[in-house]
Design a protein around this motif. Sequence first.
Motif, PDB file in Angstrom:
ATOM      1  N   PHE A  31       0.828  -1.205   0.000  1.00  0.00           N
ATOM      2  CA  PHE A  31       0.000   0.000   0.000  1.00  0.00           C
ATOM      3  C   PHE A  31       0.866   1.261   0.000  1.00  0.00           C
ATOM      4  CE2 PHE A  31      -1.805   3.312   2.808  1.00  0.00           C
ATOM      5  CZ  PHE A  31      -2.891   3.709   2.035  1.00  0.00           C
ATOM      6  N   VAL A  32       1.911   1.275   0.861  1.00  0.00           N
ATOM      7  CA  VAL A  32       2.775   2.465   0.967  1.00  0.00           C
ATOM      8  C   VAL A  32       3.499   2.709  -0.360  1.00  0.00           C
ATOM      9  CG1 VAL A  32       4.819   3.403   2.103  1.00  0.00           C
ATOM     10  CG2 VAL A  32       3.056   2.281   3.456  1.00  0.00           C
ATOM     11  N   ILE A  33       3.985   1.622  -0.999  1.00  0.00           N
ATOM     12  CA  ILE A  33       4.718   1.781  -2.272  1.00  0.00           C
ATOM     13  C   ILE A  33       3.799   2.373  -3.344  1.00  0.00           C
ATOM     14  CG2 ILE A  33       5.865   0.532  -4.164  1.00  0.00           C
ATOM     15  CD1 ILE A  33       6.938  -1.400  -2.023  1.00  0.00           C
ATOM     16  N   ILE A  34       2.597   1.821  -3.444  1.00  0.00           N
ATOM     17  CA  ILE A  34       1.665   2.315  -4.478  1.00  0.00           C
ATOM     18  C   ILE A  34       1.313   3.775  -4.229  1.00  0.00           C
ATOM     19  CG2 ILE A  34      -0.679   2.043  -5.425  1.00  0.00           C
ATOM     20  CD1 ILE A  34      -0.369  -0.981  -4.931  1.00  0.00           C
ATOM     21  N   ARG A  35       1.068   4.125  -2.931  1.00  0.00           N
ATOM     22  CA  ARG A  35       0.691   5.504  -2.626  1.00  0.00           C
ATOM     23  C   ARG A  35       1.839   6.460  -2.948  1.00  0.00           C
ATOM     24  NH1 ARG A  35      -0.975   7.270   3.384  1.00  0.00           N
ATOM     25  NH2 ARG A  35       1.261   6.963   3.566  1.00  0.00           N
ATOM     26  N   GLN A  36       3.089   6.020  -2.656  1.00  0.00           N
ATOM     27  CA  GLN A  36       4.263   6.853  -2.921  1.00  0.00           C
ATOM     28  C   GLN A  36       4.406   7.093  -4.434  1.00  0.00           C
ATOM     29  OE1 GLN A  36       6.211   8.521  -1.006  1.00  0.00           O
ATOM     30  NE2 GLN A  36       7.848   9.067  -2.424  1.00  0.00           N
ATOM     31  N   LEU A  37       4.097   6.066  -5.236  1.00  0.00           N
ATOM     32  CA  LEU A  37       4.204   6.198  -6.697  1.00  0.00           C
ATOM     33  C   LEU A  37       3.140   7.151  -7.225  1.00  0.00           C
ATOM     34  CD1 LEU A  37       4.967   2.519  -7.794  1.00  0.00           C
ATOM     35  CD2 LEU A  37       6.542   4.471  -7.769  1.00  0.00           C
ATOM     36  N   LEU A  38       1.925   7.047  -6.643  1.00  0.00           N
ATOM     37  CA  LEU A  38       0.825   7.893  -7.135  1.00  0.00           C
ATOM     38  C   LEU A  38       0.961   9.324  -6.635  1.00  0.00           C
ATOM     39  CD1 LEU A  38      -2.198   5.450  -6.721  1.00  0.00           C
ATOM     40  CD2 LEU A  38      -0.939   6.007  -8.796  1.00  0.00           C
ATOM     41  N   GLU A  39       1.467   9.463  -5.385  1.00  0.00           N
ATOM     42  CA  GLU A  39       1.543  10.789  -4.768  1.00  0.00           C
ATOM     43  C   GLU A  39       2.877  10.936  -4.054  1.00  0.00           C
ATOM     44  OE1 GLU A  39      -1.559  13.344  -2.052  1.00  0.00           O
ATOM     45  OE2 GLU A  39      -2.155  11.390  -2.839  1.00  0.00           O
ATOM     46  N   PRO A  40       3.956  11.355  -4.784  1.00  0.00           N
ATOM     47  CA  PRO A  40       5.291  11.385  -4.181  1.00  0.00           C
ATOM     48  C   PRO A  40       5.316  12.221  -2.896  1.00  0.00           C
ATOM     49  CG  PRO A  40       5.412  11.777  -6.542  1.00  0.00           C
ATOM     50  CD  PRO A  40       3.968  11.782  -6.191  1.00  0.00           C
ATOM     51  N   GLY A  41       6.055  11.753  -1.867  1.00  0.00           N
ATOM     52  CA  GLY A  41       6.168  12.486  -0.590  1.00  0.00           C
ATOM     53  C   GLY A  41       5.142  12.051   0.440  1.00  0.00           C
ATOM     54  N   SER A  42       4.107  11.278   0.020  1.00  0.00           N
ATOM     55  CA  SER A  42       3.028  10.922   0.941  1.00  0.00           C
ATOM     56  C   SER A  42       3.454   9.881   1.971  1.00  0.00           C
ATOM     57  CB  SER A  42       1.827  10.399   0.155  1.00  0.00           C
ATOM     58  OG  SER A  42       2.218   9.219  -0.520  1.00  0.00           O
ATOM     59  N   SER A  43       4.615   9.237   1.764  1.00  0.00           N
ATOM     60  CA  SER A  43       5.019   8.176   2.697  1.00  0.00           C
ATOM     61  C   SER A  43       5.418   8.721   4.059  1.00  0.00           C
ATOM     62  CB  SER A  43       6.169   7.361   2.102  1.00  0.00           C
ATOM     63  OG  SER A  43       7.207   8.222   1.759  1.00  0.00           O
ATOM     64  N   GLN A  44       5.595  10.092   4.146  1.00  0.00           N
ATOM     65  CA  GLN A  44       5.949  10.630   5.472  1.00  0.00           C
ATOM     66  C   GLN A  44       4.716  10.781   6.359  1.00  0.00           C
ATOM     67  OE1 GLN A  44       7.829  14.228   4.206  1.00  0.00           O
ATOM     68  NE2 GLN A  44       9.423  13.046   3.168  1.00  0.00           N
ATOM     69  N   TRP A  45       3.513  10.639   5.762  1.00  0.00           N
ATOM     70  CA  TRP A  45       2.304  10.801   6.572  1.00  0.00           C
ATOM     71  C   TRP A  45       2.153   9.634   7.540  1.00  0.00           C
ATOM     72  CZ3 TRP A  45      -1.534  11.532   1.893  1.00  0.00           C
ATOM     73  CH2 TRP A  45      -1.196  12.718   1.213  1.00  0.00           C
ATOM     74  N   GLY A  46       1.430   9.934   8.579  1.00  0.00           N
ATOM     75  CA  GLY A  46       0.940   8.836   9.422  1.00  0.00           C
ATOM     76  C   GLY A  46       1.905   8.277  10.432  1.00  0.00           C
ATOM     77  N   TRP A  47       2.855   9.094  10.945  1.00  0.00           N
ATOM     78  CA  TRP A  47       3.729   8.511  11.968  1.00  0.00           C
ATOM     79  C   TRP A  47       2.984   8.168  13.270  1.00  0.00           C
ATOM     80  CZ3 TRP A  47       4.576  10.800  16.615  1.00  0.00           C
ATOM     81  CH2 TRP A  47       4.321  12.172  16.713  1.00  0.00           C
ATOM     82  N   PRO A  48       1.878   8.929  13.653  1.00  0.00           N
ATOM     83  CA  PRO A  48       1.197   8.499  14.896  1.00  0.00           C
ATOM     84  C   PRO A  48       0.653   7.082  14.768  1.00  0.00           C
ATOM     85  CG  PRO A  48       0.410  10.666  14.221  1.00  0.00           C
ATOM     86  CD  PRO A  48       1.202  10.116  13.083  1.00  0.00           C
TER      87      PRO A  48
END
Length: 324
Positions: free
Chosen positions: A263-280
Amino acid sequence: MENSENTTPAKPFYDGLLSVIVPCKNEVEAIPVFYGEFKKVMQGMGSPKYELIFVEDGSTDGTLDLLRRMSKEDPSVRFISFSRNFGKEAAMYAGLKSARGDYVTIMDVDLQDPPSLLPDMFSAIISEGYDSVASRRCTRCGEPPMRTHAARLFYKILNSLSDLKFKEGARDYRLMTRRVLDAILGLEEYNRFIKGMYEWVGFKTKWIDYENVPRSAGETKWSNFGLLVYSLNALTSFSTVPLVMAALVGIALCALSGLGIIFVIIRQLLEPGSSQWGWPSMVCIMLFLSGMQLFCLGVLGHYMSKIYLETKRRPAYIVRETSE
Ligand code: UDP
Ligand code: MG
């Protein structure tokens, strides 16, 4: 061994000797009540031969003195006294080992295992050909409701985790033939859970239901924590399913994390930079996972501690004094 109060002329209910094992811890008030009631039942059965084996389990009241006196006055009374409190399972084991009877039964001294069931139990063995007759409380009146619910839950979990089937409300109280006793004595483990052993050895068993009876005198020796520890021991004595479940939970969590990574890989490909979201949420996940790891370690540790105790080959109890 002739009983002095032989007043009933009727034919004895059974041939041979009955051994009655009675574990006692601080039961100075309850023993005389039990003794009187038990003798009445025996007289009603035509005064057959019996031996009463009291196992004194590290009492701090006058239980031992009372048993010494009783065994002097009545030749059918014997006692075994432990060097300290080893628990009811150890007391029952000591009694079973020293039993000389053709029939054996275990009874609580507080009359919560009514001796009045004995005639029916004997009929089942002698006339109906059963090897053992087990007793089960069909009600739990007089007990705190929380304990009743906890007991129900315990039996549900135990039955779903073990191949053996345990009856809710089953007591340690059962009448068995020498054949069954010898099979049980063949199980020499240190971590003892007699209700499980009864089921494990099998044999043709009849169940008798009875209404719960309040304690005749004295107080219960069980605390809520003590019961919890006993339940956990019972569970792990007759089931290794918790170990399998720990492994299954591990596999399920690995699969889940695999899906998360995709899920994280696909989201990063579709929306670069989004993998930093959601640390809580990451913190929550980490906490959950470390919790699961500790839980599984705990399950493993529990089994390991049992192996540790078994490998020490310590005796289940130490006898300090006996009546003969
Ligand atoms: N008992 C024992 N050792 C112990 C605790 C209990 O021998 O460490 C005996 C106790 O004297 C009684 C029987 O086991 O004869 C059942 O105990 P209790 O009535 O306290 O348990 P409950 O009926 O409340 O489950
Ligand atoms: Mg009791």
